[in-house]
Design an enzyme around this catalytic site. Structure first.
Site, PDB file in Angstrom:
ATOM      1  N   ARG A 179       0.742  -1.441  -0.081  1.00 34.92           N
ATOM      2  CA  ARG A 179       0.119  -0.080  -0.366  1.00 34.92           C
ATOM      3  C   ARG A 179       1.001   1.235   0.125  1.00 34.92           C
ATOM      4  NH1 ARG A 179      -3.162  -3.541  -1.587  1.00 34.92           N
ATOM      5  NH2 ARG A 179      -4.174  -4.950  -0.564  1.00 34.92           N
ATOM      6  N   SER A 229     -11.349  -2.876   2.326  1.00 33.01           N
ATOM      7  CA  SER A 229     -11.567  -2.736   3.286  1.00 33.01           C
ATOM      8  C   SER A 229     -10.559  -1.233   4.375  1.00 33.01           C
ATOM      9  CB  SER A 229     -10.336  -3.598   3.115  1.00 33.01           C
ATOM     10  OG  SER A 229     -10.321  -4.965   3.311  1.00 33.01           O
ATOM     11  N   GLU A 299      -6.494   1.521   6.615  1.00 34.68           N
ATOM     12  CA  GLU A 299      -5.884   1.139   4.954  1.00 34.68           C
ATOM     13  C   GLU A 299      -7.074   2.929   4.635  1.00 34.68           C
ATOM     14  OE1 GLU A 299      -6.008  -2.115   3.090  1.00 34.68           O
ATOM     15  OE2 GLU A 299      -6.595  -0.956   1.244  1.00 34.68           O
TER      16      GLU A 299
HETATM   17  C1  LIG Z   1     -15.928  -3.042  -3.162  1.00 41.01           C
HETATM   18  C2  LIG Z   1     -14.378  -2.308  -2.413  1.00 41.01           C
HETATM   19  C3  LIG Z   1     -13.212  -3.704  -2.864  1.00 41.01           C
HETATM   20  C4  LIG Z   1     -12.291  -2.760  -2.453  1.00 41.01           C
HETATM   21  N1  LIG Z   1     -11.060  -3.967  -3.093  1.00 41.01           N
HETATM   22  C5  LIG Z   1      -9.905  -3.244  -2.759  1.00 41.01           C
HETATM   23  C6  LIG Z   1      -8.745  -5.023  -3.483  1.00 41.01           C
HETATM   24  O1  LIG Z   1      -9.367  -5.881  -3.018  1.00 41.01           O
HETATM   25  N2  LIG Z   1      -7.447  -4.261  -3.385  1.00 41.01           N
HETATM   26  C7  LIG Z   1      -7.725  -2.791  -3.276  1.00 41.01           C
HETATM   27  O2  LIG Z   1      -6.503  -2.066  -3.379  1.00 41.01           O
HETATM   28  N3  LIG Z   1      -8.145  -2.010  -2.731  1.00 41.01           N
HETATM   29  C8  LIG Z   1      -9.548  -2.371  -2.950  1.00 41.01           C
HETATM   30  N4  LIG Z   1     -10.097  -1.448  -2.491  1.00 41.01           N
HETATM   31  C9  LIG Z   1      -9.739  -0.024  -2.213  1.00 41.01           C
HETATM   32  C10 LIG Z   1     -10.087   0.871  -3.389  1.00 41.01           C
HETATM   33  O3  LIG Z   1     -11.400   0.388  -4.941  1.00 41.01           O
HETATM   34  C11 LIG Z   1      -8.293   0.864  -4.818  1.00 41.01           C
HETATM   35  O4  LIG Z   1      -7.991   1.032  -2.644  1.00 41.01           O
HETATM   36  C12 LIG Z   1      -8.210   1.701  -5.041  1.00 41.01           C
HETATM   37  O5  LIG Z   1      -6.892   1.754  -5.590  1.00 41.01           O
HETATM   38  C13 LIG Z   1      -8.823   3.148  -4.784  1.00 41.01           C
HETATM   39  O6  LIG Z   1      -9.033   3.924  -6.522  1.00 41.01           O
HETATM   40  P1  LIG Z   1      -9.926   4.914  -6.447  1.00 41.01           P
HETATM   41  O7  LIG Z   1      -9.649   5.386  -7.677  1.00 41.01           O
HETATM   42  O8  LIG Z   1     -10.676   5.542  -5.870  1.00 41.01           O
HETATM   43  O9  LIG Z   1      -8.819   6.512  -5.107  1.00 41.01           O
HETATM   44  P2  LIG Z   1      -9.039   7.506  -4.287  1.00 41.01           P
HETATM   45  O10 LIG Z   1      -9.899   6.699  -3.233  1.00 41.01           O
HETATM   46  O11 LIG Z   1     -10.049   8.177  -5.061  1.00 41.01           O
HETATM   47  O12 LIG Z   1      -7.923   7.612  -3.869  1.00 41.01           O
HETATM   48  C14 LIG Z   1      -7.037   7.423  -3.542  1.00 41.01           C
HETATM   49  C15 LIG Z   1      -5.953   8.266  -3.031  1.00 41.01           C
HETATM   50  O13 LIG Z   1      -5.571   8.765  -3.890  1.00 41.01           O
HETATM   51  C16 LIG Z   1      -5.158   9.543  -4.877  1.00 41.01           C
HETATM   52  N5  LIG Z   1      -5.342   9.961  -6.348  1.00 41.01           N
HETATM   53  C17 LIG Z   1      -5.949   9.372  -6.666  1.00 41.01           C
HETATM   54  N6  LIG Z   1      -5.914   9.388  -7.811  1.00 41.01           N
HETATM   55  C18 LIG Z   1      -4.876  10.339  -7.868  1.00 41.01           C
HETATM   56  C19 LIG Z   1      -3.666  10.698  -9.389  1.00 41.01           C
HETATM   57  N7  LIG Z   1      -4.237  10.764 -10.460  1.00 41.01           N
HETATM   58  N8  LIG Z   1      -2.507  11.262  -8.834  1.00 41.01           N
HETATM   59  C20 LIG Z   1      -2.381  11.576  -7.812  1.00 41.01           C
HETATM   60  N9  LIG Z   1      -2.579  10.891  -6.439  1.00 41.01           N
HETATM   61  C21 LIG Z   1      -3.838  10.567  -7.125  1.00 41.01           C
HETATM   62  C22 LIG Z   1      -6.055  10.100  -3.855  1.00 41.01           C
HETATM   63  O14 LIG Z   1      -5.829  11.542  -3.410  1.00 41.01           O
HETATM   64  C23 LIG Z   1      -5.889   9.453  -2.734  1.00 41.01           C
HETATM   65  O15 LIG Z   1      -4.978   9.724  -2.182  1.00 41.01           O
HETATM   66  C24 LIG Z   1     -11.981  -1.499  -2.934  1.00 41.01           C
HETATM   67  C25 LIG Z   1     -12.263  -0.489  -2.358  1.00 41.01           C
HETATM   68  C26 LIG Z   1     -14.434  -0.736  -2.701  1.00 41.01           C
HETATM   69  C27 LIG Z   1     -15.067   0.108  -2.235  1.00 41.01           C
END
Ligand SMILES: Cc1cc2nc3c(=O)[nH]c(=O)nc-3n(C[C@H](O)[C@H](O)[C@H](O)COP(=O)(O)OP(=O)(O)OC[C@H]3O[C@@H](n4cnc5c(N)ncnc54)[C@H](O)[C@@H]3O)c2cc1C
Length: 309
Positions: A179, A229, A299
């Site tokens: 992470r 999570s 997380e």
């Molecule tokens: C149902 C469900 C299941 C999930 N399963 C998993 C799993 O199996 N494994 C896992 O690792 N995660 C999982 N996640 C968590 C999440 O989906 C991941 O961490 C995902 O990678 C987050 O991406 P996001 O675009 O939603 O980021 P956001 O939540 O929008 O942002 C997360 C972070 O990234 C930063 N960020 C976003 N885009 C950029 C960019 N272009 N440049 C710089 N910084 C940026 C944001 O500022 C923030 O700090 C799950 C979530 C849900 C709801």
């Protein structure tokens, strides 16, 4: 922000970014997977890398706070919202494939990247077929699932520094760990990721994606908004098991509930506010610590301001 300051900022922004790409006092709950979050002062949706770099430079030069938003699936945005600029990548969603290389822009859904890889009989992104985030969000935290992670197939990336300088990050510089990444450590703004995949058997790729999707559908509360999570895996334990064994499944504050289906998830069952959600996170942490002496570390990222009445 005063009316006058806002007008000045907007006049400057419109020099490098289309008017329709600038939203004022935009509710972030409309842009987050969790369906929570207060207002963003300025919500920018650039359509090109030039507009993105302009916005980043503008924020730097005017000392405005700059927050990046992907799909908001790993974020809890407090109810007081976010001051300054929130940069959205929702219009930067191209995915292309050449040979074994898949290039995806930061706003593309990693689920879509995984499907495009399958369409080209390329293996390596199957693990991501159910992660509801963008490429940017996945790279920042080296997203992973079921034994696979971004680290295994990310070759390089293009980013902006906080000053708006364009950089290519080579494989050796990625620093992908549990992470974590060089992107989070150096506060880079991700524009695109390049994945190096391998030729695969489409039937086997599909079988694996179907299997992982089935596992998620049966184990995770996908019917409700959430941020996945909530807690990191504590060394030697599983957060979900500790929460379950603390009798917390079904615990509820306002519209937020510790999922009955998967104790590691806190779901927004009905119009939860971020305050409900964060209070429940704290309640879970306190209860697990009392019972097992283990402090669960979130997380999910909690950002933004408290709501002042
Ligand atoms: C149902 C469900 C299941 C999930 N399963 C998993 C799993 O199996 N494994 C896992 O690792 N995660 C999982 N996640 C968590 C999440 O989906 C991941 O961490 C995902 O990678 C987050 O991406 P996001 O675009 O939603 O980021 P956001 O939540 O929008 O942002 C997360 C972070 O990234 C930063 N960020 C976003 N885009 C950029 C960019 N272009 N440049 C710089 N910084 C940026 C944001 O500022 C923030 O700090 C799950 C979530 C849900 C709801």
């Amino acid at each position: 922000m005063t009316e006058q300051l806002l007008e000045q900022l907007l006049a400057g922004l419109y020099e490098g970014i289309a008017k329709e790409a600038v939203l004022i006092n935009e509710p972030l709950k409309n842009h987050t997977y969790t369906k929570m979050g207060g207002l963003a002062d300025l919500f920018l949706i650039p359509s090109t890398y030039e507009e993105t770099a302009f916005a980043v430079r503008y924020a730097y030069e005017h000392e405005l706070p700059l927050t990046m938003l992907g799909n908001g699936s790993n974020l809890v945005v407090r109810d007081g919202g976010i001051r300054g600029i929130v940069l959205s990548f929702e219009k930067l969603t191209d995915i292309s494939v050449e040979g074994h290389e898949l290039v995806a822009q930061s706003g593309a859904a990693i689920i879509q990247a995984s499907r495009v890889a399958y369409d080209h009989a390329l293996s390596g992104l199957e693990f991501a077929c159910g992660i509801p985030g963008t490429i940017g969000g996945a790279l920042i935290m080296n997203a992973g699932a079921y034994g696979g992670e971004v680290k295994d197939c990310l070759h390089s990336a293009t980013v902006l520094t906080r000053k708006g300088e364009l950089l290519n990050i080579s494989h050796e510089e990625l620093e992908l760990g549990y992470r974590s990444s060089c992107f989070s450590k150096k506060e880079y703004i991700i524009l695109e990721g390049r994945f190096l995949l391998t030729e695969g058997d489409p039937a086997l790729i599909k079988e694996m994606m179907d299997d992982l999707t089935h596992k998620r559908e049966t184990k995770q509360p996908l019917e409700y908004p959430s941020c996945g999570s909530v807690f990191k895996r504590p060394e030697g334990y599983f957060a979900g098991k500790l929460i379950q064994d603390s009798g917390l499944q079904g615990a509820r504050i306002g519209g937020a509930e510790v999922s009955q289906k998967h104790a590691g998830f806190i779901v927004n069952i009905k119009d939860a506010t971020a305050t409900d959600y964060i209070s429940l996170i704290q309640h879970v942490q306190e209860t697990v610590q009392e019972k097992f002496g283990i402090l669960l570390e979130p997380e999910v990222k909690i950002i933004g301001e408290e709501l002042h009445s």
